[in-house]
Design a protein around this motif. Sequence first.
Motif, PDB file in Angstrom:
ATOM      1  N   LYS A  39       4.623  -6.539  -2.954  1.00 33.86           N
ATOM      2  CA  LYS A  39       5.563  -6.790  -1.854  1.00 33.86           C
ATOM      3  C   LYS A  39       6.678  -7.721  -2.299  1.00 33.86           C
ATOM      4  O   LYS A  39       7.859  -7.492  -2.028  1.00 33.86           O
ATOM      5  N   LEU A  91      -1.288  -2.910   3.073  1.00 37.58           N
ATOM      6  CA  LEU A  91      -0.108  -3.728   2.790  1.00 37.58           C
ATOM      7  C   LEU A  91      -0.045  -4.982   3.654  1.00 37.58           C
ATOM      8  O   LEU A  91       0.686  -5.914   3.346  1.00 37.58           O
ATOM      9  N   ASP A 111       9.391  -6.189  -4.338  1.00 37.85           N
ATOM     10  CA  ASP A 111      10.292  -5.416  -3.496  1.00 37.85           C
ATOM     11  C   ASP A 111      11.316  -6.300  -2.803  1.00 37.85           C
ATOM     12  O   ASP A 111      12.456  -5.918  -2.585  1.00 37.85           O
ATOM     13  N   VAL A 148       8.233  -2.635   3.456  1.00 39.29           N
ATOM     14  CA  VAL A 148       8.052  -4.044   3.099  1.00 39.29           C
ATOM     15  C   VAL A 148       9.275  -4.879   3.494  1.00 39.29           C
ATOM     16  O   VAL A 148       9.143  -5.961   4.082  1.00 39.29           O
TER      17      VAL A 148
END
Length: 576
Positions: A431, A247, A434, A137
């Motif tokens: 995401k 993702l 992160d 990510v």
Amino acid sequence: MPSPHDVLAPAVSAAIAAAFGDDFRGADPVLRPSQFADLQANAALPLAKRLGMPPRQVAERIVAALDVAGVCEGVEISGPGFVNLTLSNDWIASAAEGMARDGRLGVPLQAQQVIPLDYSSPNVAKEMHVGHLRTTVVGDALARVLEHLGHRVIRQNHIGDWGTPFGMLVEHLLEVGEGSDEARLAETDPNAFYAAARAKFDESPDFAERARARVVALQAGDPETLHWWETLLGASKRYFNRIYSTLGVTLTDADLAGESTYNDDLPRICDELEAAGIAVVSDGALCVFLDEFTGRDGKPVPLIVRKSDGGFGYATTDLAMIRQCVREFHANRIVYVVGAPQALHFQMVWATARKAGWLPDDVEPIHVQIGNVLGPDKKILRTREGAALKLMALLDDGVAKARAYVDEARPDLPQDVRAEIARQVGIGAIKYADLSVAHDTAYVFDLDRMVALTGNTGPYLQYAAARVRSIFRTAGLSAGGVERSVAIAEPAERALALHLLAFGSVVGQVGDALEPHRLCGYLYELAALFSSFYENCPVLKAEGEVRSSRLALAALTLAVMEQGLGLLGVETPHEM
Ligand code: ARG
């Protein structure tokens, strides 16, 4: 569309030169936003020493020579000699108009660099863990930002697809037979496949013997063995790609640059190092000893480039990669988005490459260190059984939590629309969580916090964007079609516009410092400033020029929010 800083820094430099001569022009007039002014110049204090003059007097001379007509409405000296610069509302308004007309929203195009970017880099026949989630990510956000700044990013997905475990894995695949349920685990539950192979290896000396022979056959390029190895690789690629597409990251098969890619180069790397006297044989292994890297006993720790059994190591592959990045790609920066524990490894590899002449001084290798993802117990995240948590299950959980929220908040929307919003919100939440933490800091993986609509979360920003959209929907207008004339009167308008103007320089900084969390912090503040603008300054109820200016500011906020989240790889739902 120059930023306030871009306009004022040269003006202050020119004033310094006019007041004290060109020798002093080089003095950096450090301009920072402050509590007291839009920008504060700290030029007088450092100059005072060189000039042997009291700092306030230096500041007065700078101010006397300063030409900021049309830019600032106020210039004041404060404290020991700071120069406080207050931008005029008109200048801010016209800069915001310029930004709205600029498709890049003020993001600079930097002098192009070639940047190989190593990220994600999971291991074949193993489950991707949350650590790989983070390098994936963060790396993907950096790839997007660097490309947007004009650089040529060469994605390097340095997957672990080679080495001794493949003897055991191939042998296991042969035993269970291609197409069997056990074989399919390589794709659906890689850890289970790996564990089964490992168990056989530990229990059966006979199997272990065959596994070792397989390694030799694999390294010798035996076609049949290679075929089975490729079968395993294919299963892993399908598994990785499912995660990547869930993702929404930009990696494709074309970006794969696994360890096996460098095979042919490894003997040459070793020979050259040995011939140059950089590597020596120690206990049968070929090692590089560097004085800078010593163990507790004060003796240099070895970087092993060829093991005593003749096999090559992880470091050798990384040396080959550097050589390729320099010779074939002509890299300017080589960026590795990899777990923090590998810092020493990279330091040693780079020092060796420099010594061997493979890494020239003007090529900068950078390790973007990725911190750990922790469980609620503050230990590295694992399931109760002790196996690393399954990544796909985490992503599914995130989407399910977002779905529960959407079902409750928006029962009016059709099922498929709700499902799509839930996907965008759930994945965006994970995401963003992160990305919003400094990449080298550990954080606790807490899905409830990630999907929360308050705090510095993805859904909070997605919601902020959706809210701006709804203003335009209510008015029956399109955000892209509004007039771009801005007039500033209220403090909340001013604060919002000034923050919008900083977007370009923040994106530039993210690319320079390789820190996506700065963009997150910027967008979070943007959402807060928009909220207070919206509370204090009615948009649709306003009239005439005030209304169109406020609509223009709202449209610009939406554009920045969408482009900013897009650069982070986070989607923005149209409504929430
Ligand atoms: N496959 C490795 C791991 O999972 C990461 C590889 C990082 N990249 C590199 N060039 N060494 O830890």
